[in-house]
Scaffold this motif. Structure first.
Motif, PDB file in Angstrom:
ATOM      1  N   ARG A  91      41.073  38.273  60.154  1.00  0.00           N
ATOM      2  CA  ARG A  91      40.826  39.319  59.280  1.00  0.00           C
ATOM      3  C   ARG A  91      40.229  40.376  59.645  1.00  0.00           C
ATOM      4  O   ARG A  91      39.082  40.275  60.353  1.00  0.00           O
TER       5      ARG A  91
ATOM      6  N   ILE B 209      41.584  41.387  44.563  1.00  0.00           N
ATOM      7  CA  ILE B 209      41.623  40.373  44.318  1.00  0.00           C
ATOM      8  C   ILE B 209      42.934  39.564  45.191  1.00  0.00           C
ATOM      9  O   ILE B 209      42.645  38.369  46.008  1.00  0.00           O
ATOM     10  N   GLU B 210      43.919  40.402  45.467  1.00  0.00           N
ATOM     11  CA  GLU B 210      45.059  39.881  46.539  1.00  0.00           C
ATOM     12  C   GLU B 210      44.498  39.697  47.751  1.00  0.00           C
ATOM     13  O   GLU B 210      44.662  38.522  48.239  1.00  0.00           O
TER      14      GLU B 210
ATOM     15  N   GLY C   7      41.362  40.184  49.069  1.00  0.00           N
ATOM     16  CA  GLY C   7      40.174  39.259  49.241  1.00  0.00           C
ATOM     17  C   GLY C   7      40.183  37.757  48.939  1.00  0.00           C
ATOM     18  O   GLY C   7      39.294  37.023  49.586  1.00  0.00           O
ATOM     19  N   GLY C   8      41.537  37.070  48.668  1.00  0.00           N
ATOM     20  CA  GLY C   8      41.557  35.884  48.521  1.00  0.00           C
ATOM     21  C   GLY C   8      41.513  35.191  49.896  1.00  0.00           C
ATOM     22  O   GLY C   8      41.132  33.977  50.129  1.00  0.00           O
ATOM     23  N   ASP C   9      41.975  35.783  51.047  1.00  0.00           N
ATOM     24  CA  ASP C   9      41.931  35.326  52.383  1.00  0.00           C
ATOM     25  C   ASP C   9      40.428  35.201  53.089  1.00  0.00           C
ATOM     26  O   ASP C   9      40.381  34.068  53.373  1.00  0.00           O
ATOM     27  N   SER C  10      39.804  36.192  52.661  1.00  0.00           N
ATOM     28  CA  SER C  10      38.528  36.171  52.889  1.00  0.00           C
ATOM     29  C   SER C  10      37.713  35.116  52.263  1.00  0.00           C
ATOM     30  O   SER C  10      36.971  34.247  52.777  1.00  0.00           O
ATOM     31  N   ALA C  11      37.915  35.013  50.886  1.00  0.00           N
ATOM     32  CA  ALA C  11      37.368  33.752  50.123  1.00  0.00           C
ATOM     33  C   ALA C  11      37.764  32.471  50.831  1.00  0.00           C
ATOM     34  O   ALA C  11      37.058  31.509  50.637  1.00  0.00           O
ATOM     35  N   ARG C  12      39.048  32.259  50.982  1.00  0.00           N
ATOM     36  CA  ARG C  12      39.360  30.946  51.722  1.00  0.00           C
ATOM     37  C   ARG C  12      38.638  30.759  52.982  1.00  0.00           C
ATOM     38  O   ARG C  12      38.236  29.576  53.439  1.00  0.00           O
TER      39      ARG C  12
ATOM     40  N   LYS D  36      34.848  29.865  52.273  1.00  0.00           N
ATOM     41  CA  LYS D  36      34.917  28.400  51.790  1.00  0.00           C
ATOM     42  C   LYS D  36      34.943  27.526  52.927  1.00  0.00           C
ATOM     43  O   LYS D  36      34.134  26.480  52.875  1.00  0.00           O
TER      44      LYS D  36
ATOM     45  N   HIS E 276      32.512  28.930  37.056  1.00  0.00           N
ATOM     46  CA  HIS E 276      33.363  28.303  38.357  1.00  0.00           C
ATOM     47  C   HIS E 276      34.085  27.420  37.290  1.00  0.00           C
ATOM     48  O   HIS E 276      34.135  27.368  36.348  1.00  0.00           O
TER      49      HIS E 276
END
Length: 103
Positions: free
Chosen positions: A23, A57-58, A60-65, A68, A103
């Motif tokens: 990333r 949202i699109e 940032g999902g990779d960062s959120a994964r 996590k 959540h």
């Protein structure tokens, strides 16, 4: 557990990149970004903000994964990891209290 966010960053000057694994991040003064929004008329500003939100949202999902994976599996652990990462990204110091998010 993997190292904290700041320790994972690779400042690759030879290629002009700041990376957390695959990333890529960009350092930018917030005044520069917000100055762009100030220069737009109301309709254009609204469209730009909506486009930015959709992109976050699109993308940032990779960062959120990744957050996590680095910080644990449940929603509370993810939020804690995001809050702990925020200062390293220049987003300020976050204080999250249980019961004040969904959540």
């Amino acid at each position: 557990m993997k190292p904290p966010f700041r320790e994972r960053l690779d400042f690759d000057g030879a290629n002009g990149q700041v990376l957390d694994e695959s990333r890529r991040y960009m350092l930018m003064r917030p005044e520069a970004l917000m100055g762009m929004f100030r220069r737009l008329d109301d309709e254009a500003r609204q469209k730009a903000l909506e486009a930015l939100a959709a992109s976050v949202i699109e993308m940032g999902g990779d960062s959120a994964r990744a957050y996590k994976a680095h910080g644990g599996g449940d929603a509370d652990a993810l939020l804690s990891t995001v809050a702990n990462t925020a200062p390293d990204l220049g987003w300020g110091v976050w204080s999250l209290r249980p019961g004040h998010w969904r959540h």
